[in-house]
Design a protein around this motif. Structure first.
Motif, PDB file in Angstrom:
ATOM      1  N   UNK B 177      47.163  23.398   7.599  1.00 44.19           N
ATOM      2  CA  UNK B 177      47.552  24.789   7.873  1.00 44.19           C
ATOM      3  C   UNK B 177      47.231  25.715   6.704  1.00 44.19           C
ATOM      4  N   UNK B 178      47.492  25.209   5.499  1.00 47.34           N
ATOM      5  CA  UNK B 178      47.268  26.044   4.327  1.00 47.34           C
ATOM      6  C   UNK B 178      45.783  26.399   4.179  1.00 47.34           C
ATOM      7  N   UNK B 180      43.603  26.630   6.624  1.00 49.39           N
ATOM      8  CA  UNK B 180      43.251  27.626   7.651  1.00 49.39           C
ATOM      9  C   UNK B 180      43.614  29.033   7.170  1.00 49.39           C
ATOM     10  N   UNK B 181      44.791  29.125   6.571  1.00 43.45           N
ATOM     11  CA  UNK B 181      45.240  30.442   6.076  1.00 43.45           C
ATOM     12  C   UNK B 181      44.296  30.952   4.992  1.00 43.45           C
ATOM     13  N   UNK B 184      41.070  32.291   6.410  1.00 48.18           N
ATOM     14  CA  UNK B 184      41.266  33.629   7.003  1.00 48.18           C
ATOM     15  C   UNK B 184      41.354  34.674   5.910  1.00 48.18           C
TER      16      UNK B 184
END
Ligand code: SF4
Lengths: 72, 654
Positions: B177-178, B180-181, B184
């Motif tokens: 998740x980190x 992906x952030x 972005x």
């Protein structure tokens, strides 16, 4: 499967009995031998395996290192 | 053996055939590399030929410091600086590599969809579980639908990823998740596979993007569209069509060729046709035909990544890696070499003339002058495969007397997909990366290294791969491999469980023994580097080793890289948070700023960065230092003492 019990020495103690290795010994000899995925036969079994074995992505209650309130 | 010849390869079989080629008056890649030195300006990324005013050459001045005035003038006719030129060249390499992997992915998706619709006879869904996995992931309804219904929708979604114009690629959601952030935030999350590649070609055209940082960020975006896009689609859909690899025993090196059988070599990168050739070669009718021509059977072997694909799924032996393709012909015992796409030398038909070998091209994208062309038609693949096998059989009686098959061949175990590693570590009922993470935390395993990539005729064949991998496992680093690099380690006997006791450090050896795996794991072909991304993500998600790939004690390397695909792979590993080191040469050294940006600034942005070190042992040392740095940051730099608890001790703890 049959569990093996091994004797090990623990620090400062006498020998203790612990559960031994639980892997199957040997190495695959041909194309068919190593094909573990055949062990899962029905669609239900396969979906269940995805939920547990591949829980990092498909488990409903698995967060591992990524426990957070809001998904990324 | 002369000292000079020794430098061409460390492999005995290859050295013997290099000698034979010389007496047969065959010109090899090794000879060409000796005769033609690399252009020193192109080598460092300082030559631009992107318009009709050039080519412009803007190398760093040699042997002296450049004054600011000189630097200001060091530009192409259009005004492009050395930084822009180096970054454009680097980005175009990424585009080339990402295009190659992704067009492979597209070909697989097209065949997949045709197979799902029943329009590609001979192909079927072999791994239902992986089909269900993708359905869960991509929101495709499962219910009571048939596999072909589910697969049709998945095939359409997969093809949609190439032409997607906005949003994000579906597989990005697999990443931590980190990460992906971060993608972005940095604006590098790829929108569509083709779009990012096309945008590089646009932005590197004369007079468009002239900020090297901006160009290299687009490089990351396109590379991520390769690793988490095109390559991952290729791997996943191939697994569904042909089966997810599981451990399989086979052999590697030119000694797998057989004097008394029809030898067919499958060379290139896509397994679509070769899967059918594997089936056809076992057809009793074909075997009978071979016998009628005086052979005792049909022997298949592979070169490059097509070889890795059919090795991983069928145990078909590997004849060799990139620099051994010409040598296979020099044996005089190859009746046909069937090629698809990528890494195929144009010299093959020329060399084949000295022997009897038929070189058969099969892809409309990849034709070679002097080769025979039998086009692979997915709607009638069996027919194409039969035609090819027949050509080889008919050619067997035409073999000359000048045959020499080396005796060298080595056992290996391949087939370590991410799914299989997960299963082997935990078993069917508790599949897990936990044992790996635990053994990294307790220090038995120091870290994990991905060693991948090509051969390069500018450096001794296989020497860098083998030296680096041996050094890593000696220092308790578990090595995972793909491509030609994996084949190099396999020839050195590093891919059998026994190698753990002989070459690995005590900690790594003890874990390998307990799990029953080699210290060096073969994960497949170049597109299967996506399996490494999955393994790294599983390590993160299992917990205890940070919450992003950049926290893991891992490193990547391509010690003998040569292809643009390797640059794309390296860039997506770096952008995914992995320290990645390349050997042989580095294509941006003509610009200090661009090189610093990739080697230093990237670490601040991505947590992963590039490095260059041609000495494989020094490179391994840098990888180990990076692994140790990550261990320290995680607070696991001191191996913990092992205490075995029995029930009494456990009760005492409570
Ligand atoms: S784009 Fe600029 S640097 Fe490149 S060849 Fe043309 S004038 Fe020279």
């Amino acid at each position: 499967m049959e569990y093996e019990i091994e004797e090990k020495s623990a620090p400062g103690r006498e020998k203790v009995k612990v559960l031994g290795a639980t892997f199957e010994e040997g190495r695959p000899q041909g194309e068919e031998d190593g094909k573990w995925r055949h062990k899962l036969e029905t669609r239900e079994e396969k979906l269940k395996y995805l939920e547990t074995g591949e829980r990092y992505w498909y488990g409903k209650d698995w967060y591992g290192s990524e426990k957070r309130k809001n998904p990324a | 053996m002369t000292e000079e010849k020794k430098k061409k390869s460390v492999d005995l079989a290859s050295m013997a055939l290099i000698d034979k080629a010389s007496s047969d008056q065959v010109n090899l890649v090794f000879d060409r590399a000796e005769e033609m030195k690399p252009c020193p300006i192109g080598l460092v990324g300082s030559c631009c030929s992107n318009c009709g005013m050039g080519p412009c050459r803007v190398p760093l001045p040699r042997g002296k410091e450049e004054t600011p005035e000189e630097k200001r003038k060091r530009r192409g006719i259009c005004g492009a600086t050395a930084e822009t030129i180096a970054a454009r060249n680097f980005a175009r390499k990424i585009a080339g590599g990402a295009a190659a992997h992704s067009d492979h992915g597209r070909a697989v998706a097209e065949l997949f969809l045709a197979a799902a619709k029943g329009e590609a006879p001979g192909y079927e869904i072999r791994d239902e579980q992986k089909l269900l996995q993708l359905a869960l992931e991509w929101g495709v309804e499962i219910g009571n639908r048939s596999n072909s219904e589910i697969a049709t929708q998945i095939g359409e979604k997969a093809l949609g990823e190439f032409g997607r114009q906005e949003g994000e690629l579906l597989f990005l959601r697999r990443a931590p998740l980190k990460r992906q952030e971060l993608w972005r935030k940095l604006g590098v999350a790829p929108r569509g596979i083709d779009r990012e590649i096309v945008e590089i070609m646009h932005r590197t055209h004369a007079g468009v993007d002239q900020d090297y940082r901006n160009l290299l960020q687009q490089g990351s975006r396109a590379a991520l569209a390769d690793g988490w896009g095109g390559s991952m689609i290729a791997t996943e859909l191939q697994d569904i069509l042909f089966g997810t690899p599981a451990p399989v025993l086979s052999q590697v090196n030119l000694g797998v060729l057989k004097e008394d059988e029809v030898n067919i070599i499958i060379h290139g990168h896509e397994p679509l046709l070769s899967e059918m050739i594997v089936a056809t070669a076992q057809d009793p009718q074909m075997v009978e035909l071979a016998k009628a021509k005086g052979a005792s059977g049909i022997n298949l072997a592979g070169i490059c990544c097509t070889a890795n694909e059919i090795l991983m799924r069928h145990g078909v032996p590997l004849a060799g890696n990139f620099l051994q393709q010409e040598l296979a012909l020099v044996t005089g015992a190859v009746d046909a070499m069937v090629v698809d796409v990528q890494c195929i030398m144009e010299s093959l038909p020329d060399i084949a003339q000295c022997y009897h070998t038929k070189i058969i091209t099969t892809s409309p994208k990849d034709k070679i002058g002097g080769a025979m062309h039998i086009e692979f038609n997915e709607r009638n693949a069996i027919l194409s495969a039969k035609e090819i096998v027949k050509v080889a059989i008919e050619n067997f009686p035409k073999r000359g007397s000048n045959i020499s098959i080396p005796k060298e061949k080595t056992d290996l175990i391949a087939g370590f997909s991410h799914e299989t590693i997960n299963y082997l570590l935990g078993g069917l009922f508790r599949a897990s990366y936990r044992p790996l993470n635990d053994n990294i935390i307790n220090g038995r395993i120091r870290g994990v290294a991905g060693v991948v990539g090509c051969n390069n005729a500018r450096t001794t064949h296989n020497e860098g791969h083998i030296a680096m991998v041996k050094e890593l496992i000696k220092n308790d680093v578990l090595v995972i491999q793909t491509g030609c690099s994996a084949m190099a380690s396999a020839t050195a006997g590093l891919m059998v469980p026994e190698a753990a006791a002989e070459y690995a450090g005590e900690g790594l050896a003890s874990v390998c023994e307990a799990v029953g795996i080699p210290p060096v794991l073969h994960l497949g072909s170049c597109v299967d580097n996506s399996r490494i991304l999955m393994a790294a993500t599983a390590m993160v998600k299992d917990g205890g080793l940070g919450d992003d790939i950049s926290d893991l004690p891992v490193a990547g390397a391509a010690p003998e890289w040569m292809s643009e695909k390797a640059i794309s792979i390296g860039q997506y590993f770096v952008a995914s948070g992995v320290f990645t080191i390349f050997g042989v040469n580095w294509p941006t050294t003509g610009s200090t700023e661009v090189t610093q940006f990739l080697f230093k600034d990237f670490e601040e942005m991505y947590g992963g960065m590039w490095a260059f070190e041609p000495d494989p042992l020094l490179a391994a040392k840098l990888m180990i230092e990076h692994i140790d740095k990550k261990r320290k940051a995680l607070g696991i730099d001191k191996a913990r003492e092992r205490v075995l608890y029995d029930m009494t001790m456990r009760r005492e703890l409570e």
